[in-house]
Scaffold this motif. Structure first.
Motif, PDB file in Angstrom:
ATOM      1  N   UNK A 196       0.845  -1.196   0.000  1.00 56.98           N
ATOM      2  CA  UNK A 196       0.000   0.000   0.000  1.00 56.98           C
ATOM      3  C   UNK A 196       0.881   1.246   0.000  1.00 56.98           C
ATOM      4  N   UNK A 197       0.356   2.331  -0.556  1.00 57.04           N
ATOM      5  CA  UNK A 197       1.069   3.606  -0.585  1.00 57.04           C
ATOM      6  C   UNK A 197       0.065   4.740  -0.465  1.00 57.04           C
ATOM      7  N   UNK A 198       0.266   5.629   0.489  1.00 59.35           N
ATOM      8  CA  UNK A 198      -0.474   6.884   0.549  1.00 59.35           C
ATOM      9  C   UNK A 198       0.169   7.818  -0.465  1.00 59.35           C
ATOM     10  N   UNK A 199      -0.611   8.317  -1.412  1.00 59.83           N
ATOM     11  CA  UNK A 199      -0.022   8.982  -2.573  1.00 59.83           C
ATOM     12  C   UNK A 199       0.702  10.285  -2.252  1.00 59.83           C
ATOM     13  N   UNK A 200       0.398  10.886  -1.125  1.00 55.47           N
ATOM     14  CA  UNK A 200       1.183  12.075  -0.772  1.00 55.47           C
ATOM     15  C   UNK A 200       2.629  11.700  -0.440  1.00 55.47           C
TER      16      UNK A 200
END
Length: 290
Positions: free
Chosen positions: A127-131
């Motif tokens: 998973x990656x938080x796009x900020x």
């Protein structure tokens, strides 16, 4: 015992509420019903959905889609929803996906544990938080460019999809493979859900979203031709696709990849992805079960 129900128009809110509790491992279920609704006429992204209810709330669901895939999100009552959806759909079974332990249980429930597979993996979910996206220097400096494909590039991308399907998914080079891949590429083009990376004027890498919601996307189909690997192109094409998604309000991205695919894991970690701790199961059978 739960109440089993074949979902239909009007059940969307209940399904949404349930899937939001299991968002990272429900992207195909969530994206497909939002794209095609709950009516099943065999069109792309359509499927038959059977849910288990307790106290008027969904606690498990299984769907059997147009392409033969069974997708599960059934932390309880898995045998009940799986058996019911196969009986209801009447479709052949081409594969199974969902949380890894549930995929194994589904194979057992349906008596498919010994059936020959072209792919059978418990994969790492990232998973990656796009900020927090880390943009490769080559992309940031415009040494390479990422954009939606042009129509004249679709034949090349179909060839790449064939190669990806054989290398990554274990598919055979049968007469039907290229037409199926062409349909997939055309569908991505219609929905603007895939990207090509160019070095100069030359396409060098490719990425797509195989499931998409307003706030989260799931990456799939990443491909760089073997002779062009090791140059950072995969990092740039995935990052470029996520920059595009971020500009449209998407907040997070997920993907899954095999434990032994160290090269892919390095690509994804290199732009900020981290394992969630969950495992995602994907099974593709050698030939369609009737």
């Amino acid at each position: 015992m739960p109440t089993l129900r074949t979902l239909q128009s009007g059940d969307e809110a209940s399904l949404e509420a349930f899937l939001l509790q299991h968002s990272d491992t429900s992207m195909f279920l969530h994206s497909n019903w939002r794209a095609a609704g709950l009516l099943d006429q065999g069109a792309r992204f359509q499927g038959t959905y059977v849910a288990a209810y307790t106290n008027e709330s969904i606690v498990a669901v299984a769907a059997h889609f147009w392409n033969g895939m069974i997708i599960v999100q059934a932390p309880v009552y898995l045998p009940e929803v799986v058996q019911a959806v196969v009986a209801q759909s009447g479709r052949a079974i081409s594969g199974i996906s969902g949380p890894a332990a549930q995929v194994e249980a589904t194979k057992s429930v349906l008596g498919l544990s010994n059936r020959t597979t072209q792919l059978d993996e418990s994969e790492i979910l990232f998973s990656l938080i796009l900020r927090d996206l880390q943009i490769p220097q080559a992309l940031a400096s415009a040494k390479v460019q990422c954009r939606l494909p042009h129509p004249e590039e679709l034949e090349l991308l179909t060839e790449w999809r064939v190669a990806y399907s054989m290398e990554t998914l274990g598919q055979r080079d049968t007469p039907s493979l290229k037409p199926v891949c062409r349909l997939a590429i055309e569908a991505y083009q219609t929905t603007a859900m895939h990207w090509v990376l160019l070095a100069g004027d030359t396409p060098v890498s490719y990425s797509a979203f195989n499931a998409s919601l307003p706030d989260i996307v799931q990456i799939g189909g990443v491909w760089t031709p073997p002779l062009l690997r090791g140059k950072g192109y995969a990092k740039s094409v995935v990052a470029g696709s996520l920059l595009d998604a971020r500009s449209q309000g998407v907040k997070r991205a997920i993907l899954f990849t095999g434990h032994n695919n160290q090269a892919a894991q390095a690509v994804y970690r290199g732009i900020g992805f981290l394992p969630t701790g969950e495992k995602y199961g994907l099974v593709l059978f050698e030939e369609t079960q009737t």
